[in-house]
Write an enzyme that holds these catalytic residues in place. Structure first.
Site, PDB file in Angstrom:
ATOM      1  N   ASP A 125       1.033  -1.147   0.010  1.00  0.00           N
ATOM      2  CA  ASP A 125       0.087  -0.012  -0.010  1.00  0.00           C
ATOM      3  C   ASP A 125       0.992   1.348  -0.078  1.00  0.00           C
ATOM      4  OD1 ASP A 125      -2.025   1.884   0.149  1.00  0.00           O
ATOM      5  OD2 ASP A 125      -2.744   0.820   2.098  1.00  0.00           O
ATOM      6  N   GLY A 177      -5.231   3.366  -7.707  1.00  0.00           N
ATOM      7  CA  GLY A 177      -5.561   3.527  -9.150  1.00  0.00           C
ATOM      8  C   GLY A 177      -4.907   4.775 -10.015  1.00  0.00           C
ATOM      9  N   ASP A 202     -10.630   4.251  -1.184  1.00  0.00           N
ATOM     10  CA  ASP A 202     -11.152   3.310  -0.290  1.00  0.00           C
ATOM     11  C   ASP A 202     -12.579   3.485  -0.627  1.00  0.00           C
ATOM     12  OD1 ASP A 202      -8.508   3.169   0.523  1.00  0.00           O
ATOM     13  OD2 ASP A 202      -8.866   3.673   2.667  1.00  0.00           O
TER      14      ASP A 202
HETATM   15  C1  GLA Z   1      -5.319   2.545   2.738  1.00  0.00           C
HETATM   16  C2  GLA Z   1      -5.828   1.471   1.838  1.00  0.00           C
HETATM   17  C3  GLA Z   1      -6.875   0.535   2.562  1.00  0.00           C
HETATM   18  C4  GLA Z   1      -6.404  -0.140   3.791  1.00  0.00           C
HETATM   19  C5  GLA Z   1      -5.866   1.133   4.766  1.00  0.00           C
HETATM   20  C6  GLA Z   1      -5.027   0.642   5.855  1.00  0.00           C
HETATM   21  O1  GLA Z   1      -6.477   3.556   2.938  1.00  0.00           O
HETATM   22  O2  GLA Z   1      -6.427   1.843   0.519  1.00  0.00           O
HETATM   23  O3  GLA Z   1      -7.611  -0.257   1.753  1.00  0.00           O
HETATM   24  O4  GLA Z   1      -5.455  -0.925   3.570  1.00  0.00           O
HETATM   25  O5  GLA Z   1      -4.844   2.071   3.898  1.00  0.00           O
HETATM   26  O6  GLA Z   1      -4.427   1.809   6.779  1.00  0.00           O
END
Ligand code: GLA
Length: 555
Positions: free
Chosen positions: A309, A348, A369
């Site tokens: 991430d 994305g 998200d």
């Molecule tokens: C980001 C990701 C989420 C999740 C959070 C965790 O927002 O997009 O899917 O993994 O981090 O902190």
């Protein structure tokens, strides 16, 4: 807080005063409350990403590092996560590129466009999620407002030499990145991954015991046997590094290897989460500078799936470097010899679908998200159409995890969520508390005909073929010359959707099976018509009349 994804955007829209709470590093206080409270008044413009200005004069006016007028040395050193910095600089072609920095936490590209006597800025947190801002130079100040907003403009000034030194100290240096060279397919994820993730329901309130209980519930509920085998521990498992730099789980996960064994003994797989940046989105340790070492640690523990991430990597790298950053970890994983499904998560940006597979990704997020809300789920899901050609066996578009069972959508909306994700060939990663799921939730998640659409071996994601607002028909070509047809009603009242076979791309007559009910609808000739409830769907599998009848499940 998730400074990746849309929530930083939300944070930037939050109004409020500079708070003295939330010292960095901060943990996310609640699911939807940003750790970093920010207002335009707190914004500091620091450096880096984007866009052509209408001329060098404009660029030189704005170039530099801008911090909130009221910034104090104490705030910058003691609570950098509460500060917003805007940085603009000219790229080698003379175009101005911008980046919003939250020192030690995040960096987000900012597009710049001159519009008369002011500038239009656009923060791009995620694909399709832009936060627009207006900026005006007034003497030696930069006034930043939100278009249509009621809050006072944020007043920014240029950073002092001392502040620049502090910001430089807080900025981790770029690490060497591998040259881009397409990685060979790793043979995993021939169909979209299915499983469970802790994030949507539990956020960081996770521990070893909860994971074991969820695993038991996946088995007892029949979800594992329906295909949900990945048990992905998202942000919040990480501890500190030992004296050799090896990352340890935190005290809530006393023995990660034993937990992996527990899952493997039950036919499940372990997923973990980390970031290429120094910090995860929730402020835990990231893999920055420890990529190879962490890959070896994960392999030794028995990890089968890694979500990588972006988060604070935006402080270090620019979006254009994303492919190499992801490739670096993919290569590190490959070097361990353990098959690990690689999940790219950078919301994305940077057209990830064009390079995600080459960078070793088995799936890549295509959005910010998701949330357990009809407006957000449907906005994300229905915006995936153009990306469908990029999905296929081994490499999938990921419009984010499922929200079924989390309680804030109706049964019809959850059915739409599940149907749409199946039409998109999206990963099906459940995000509810499986231990306490209602029979209705489990039934929606384990409908074999719907799962068979998602998991169809051709791996061709569906497309929108009819749009008559608020009605939409999507089709997905399935194995055996069959076609999945989803008739969606995004409106607020019941409606009838009619579509001709010509519109749906279907030739001849076809027998129809209702995927959700399992009922045969007989043979259709030339058109489909269905009454669709508000926010609902009718999901059909059509089989050419000359071919064997559609079966509800692909066993
Ligand atoms: C980001 C990701 C989420 C999740 C959070 C965790 O927002 O997009 O899917 O993994 O981090 O902190």
């Amino acid at each position: 807080m998730p400074v990746g994804g849309q929530r930083l955007g939300a944070a930037l829209r939050t109004s409020g005063e500079l708070t003295s709470g939330e010292p960095f590093p901060s943990r996310r206080p609640s699911r939807y409350e940003p750790v970093v409270r920010c207002t335009p008044r707190l914004m500091v413009i620091t450096a880096a990403a984007l866009l052509a200005l209408a001329g060098a004069a404009a660029a030189s006016e704005l170039a530099g590092t801008w911090v909130p007028q009221e910034l104090t040395p104490e705030l910058l050193t003691r609570q950098p996560g509460n500060v917003r910095v805007l940085v603009f600089k000219e790229d080698p072609h003379g175009a101005l590129v911008g980046k919003l920095l939250v020192p030690a936490l995040a960096g987000v590209p900012v597009a710049v466009r001159r519009d008369g006597d002011h500038f239009r800025l656009a923060l791009t947190m995620a694909r399709g999620m832009e936060t627009p801002l207006d900026a005006t130079l007034s003497g030696d100040r930069l006034l930043v407002t939100q278009p249509g907003g009621t809050s006072q403009p944020a007043t920014l000034r240029r950073a002092s030499p001392e502040e620049m030194r502090t910001l430089d100290r807080l900025a981790p240096p770029k690490l060497p990145l591998p040259p881009m060279k397409a990685l060979a397919d790793n043979g995993l994820a021939r169909t979209p991954p299915m499983g469970f993730s802790t994030w949507n329901h539990f956020a960081t309130a996770i521990d070893d015991r909860t994971i074991r209980e969820v695993a038991d519930a996946l088995v007892a509920s029949g979800m594992r046997d329906a295909g949900y085998v990945h048990v992905n521990i998202d942000d919040g498992w990480q501890g500190t590094r030992d004296e050799h730099g090896a990352l340890r789980a935190n005290e809530k996960f006393p023995d990660m290897k034993a937990l992996a064994d527990y899952l493997h003994e039950r036919g499940l797989k372990l997923g973990l989460y980390t970031s290429p940046g120094p910090k995860s989105c929730a402020g835990f340790a990231g893999s920055y500078g420890h990529e190879e070492q962490d890959a070896r640690t994960f392999a030794a523990w028995g990890v089968d799936y890694l979500k990588y991430d972006w988060c604070s990597a935006g402080l270090v790298y620019d979006d254009a470097e994303m492919p190499a950053v992801y490739l670096k970890m993919a290569q590190a994983i490959r070097a361990t010899g353990r098959p690990i499904t690689f999940s790219i998560c950078q919301y994305g940006r940077a057209d990830v679908w064009t390079w995600g597979a080459d960078a070793g990704g088995n799936l890549w997020r295509t959005t910010g998200d998701i949330a357990d809300r009809w407006d957000i789920m449907s906005a994300i899901g229905f915006a995936q159409d153009a990306l469908s050609p990029f999905a296929g066996p081994g490499h999938w578009n990921d419009p984010d995890m499922l929200e079924l069972g989390n309680g804030h959508m109706t049964a019809a909306e959850y059915r739409t969520h599940m149907s749409l994700w199946a039409m998109l060939a999206a990963p099906l990663i459940a995000g509810h508390d499986v231990r306490h799921a209602s029979p209705e939730t489990t039934a929606l998640l384990t409908n074999r005909a719907v799962i068979a659409i998602d998991q169809d071996p051709l791996g061709r994601a569906g497309r929108r073929v009819v749009q008559r607002d608020p009605l939409e028909a999507w089709t997905r070509q399935l194995d055996g010359k069959r076609t999945a047809v989803a008739l969606f009603n995004r409106g607020e009242t019941p409606a009838k959707l009619e579509a001709t076979f010509a519109e749906l791309g279907i030739a001849g007559r076809a027998s129809a099976l209702d995927a959700w009910s399992g009922r045969s609808l007989g043979t259709l000739d030339g058109k489909i018509a269905a009454d669709v409830e508000p926010h609902g769907v009718v999901l059909l599998v059509l089989t050419p009349a000359s071919a064997p009848a559609a079966s509800p499940a692909r066993e």
